[in-house]
Write an enzyme that holds these catalytic residues in place. Structure first.
Site, PDB file in Angstrom:
ATOM      1  N   CYS A  46      45.408   9.085  25.167  1.00  0.00           N
ATOM      2  CA  CYS A  46      46.735   9.676  25.028  1.00  0.00           C
ATOM      3  C   CYS A  46      47.608   8.797  24.129  1.00  0.00           C
ATOM      4  CB  CYS A  46      47.360   9.836  26.413  1.00  0.00           C
ATOM      5  SG  CYS A  46      48.882  10.786  26.419  1.00  0.00           S
ATOM      6  N   LYS A  53      50.062  10.735  15.748  1.00  0.00           N
ATOM      7  CA  LYS A  53      51.106  11.708  15.413  1.00  0.00           C
ATOM      8  C   LYS A  53      52.286  11.018  14.744  1.00  0.00           C
ATOM      9  CE  LYS A  53      49.834  14.844  19.121  1.00  0.00           C
ATOM     10  NZ  LYS A  53      50.229  15.463  20.390  1.00  0.00           N
ATOM     11  N   GLY A  69      54.482  11.187  20.712  1.00  0.00           N
ATOM     12  CA  GLY A  69      54.151  11.288  22.131  1.00  0.00           C
ATOM     13  C   GLY A  69      53.009  12.257  22.333  1.00  0.00           C
ATOM     14  N   ASP A  70      52.395  12.147  23.483  1.00  0.00           N
ATOM     15  CA  ASP A  70      51.317  13.068  23.833  1.00  0.00           C
ATOM     16  C   ASP A  70      51.248  13.158  25.350  1.00  0.00           C
ATOM     17  OD1 ASP A  70      49.148  14.666  22.486  1.00  0.00           O
ATOM     18  OD2 ASP A  70      48.008  13.671  24.058  1.00  0.00           O
ATOM     19  N   THR A  71      50.774  14.265  25.827  1.00  0.00           N
ATOM     20  CA  THR A  71      50.629  14.491  27.264  1.00  0.00           C
ATOM     21  C   THR A  71      49.205  14.959  27.523  1.00  0.00           C
ATOM     22  OG1 THR A  71      52.930  15.182  27.416  1.00  0.00           O
ATOM     23  CG2 THR A  71      51.490  15.776  29.264  1.00  0.00           C
TER      24      THR A  71
END
Length: 74
Positions: A46, A53, A69-71
């Site tokens: 993650c 990104k 960000g990432d989830t």
């Protein structure tokens, strides 16, 4: 200094607004399916995606602060 959120996430936008940050939204449109890395730790994967990104957007706006960000759901 310009702050860029490299995400279209409503939740991330809300957090930055609550913190009174002035920022622009420029999604990275990173093709996550094209990323093939061996990663056994979900949190590390993650973090890797979030970094990629931000890096992609920052390459176009190097004088800015770029937030990625990432989830993940496991």
């Amino acid at each position: 200094m310009r702050i860029i959120l490299a995400s279209n996430s409503p939740r991330r936008k809300k957090i930055l607004k609550l913190l009174n940050f002035k920022f622009d939204v420029i999604p990275s449109y990173l093709n996550e399916k094209s990323i093939h890395i061996k990663q056994n730790d979900s949190s590390e994967y993650c973090k890797y995606l979030a970094f990629e990104k931000a890096k992609k957007v920052n390459s176009k706006y190097p004088e800015s602060i770029t937030i990625g960000g990432d989830t993940i759901v496991i």
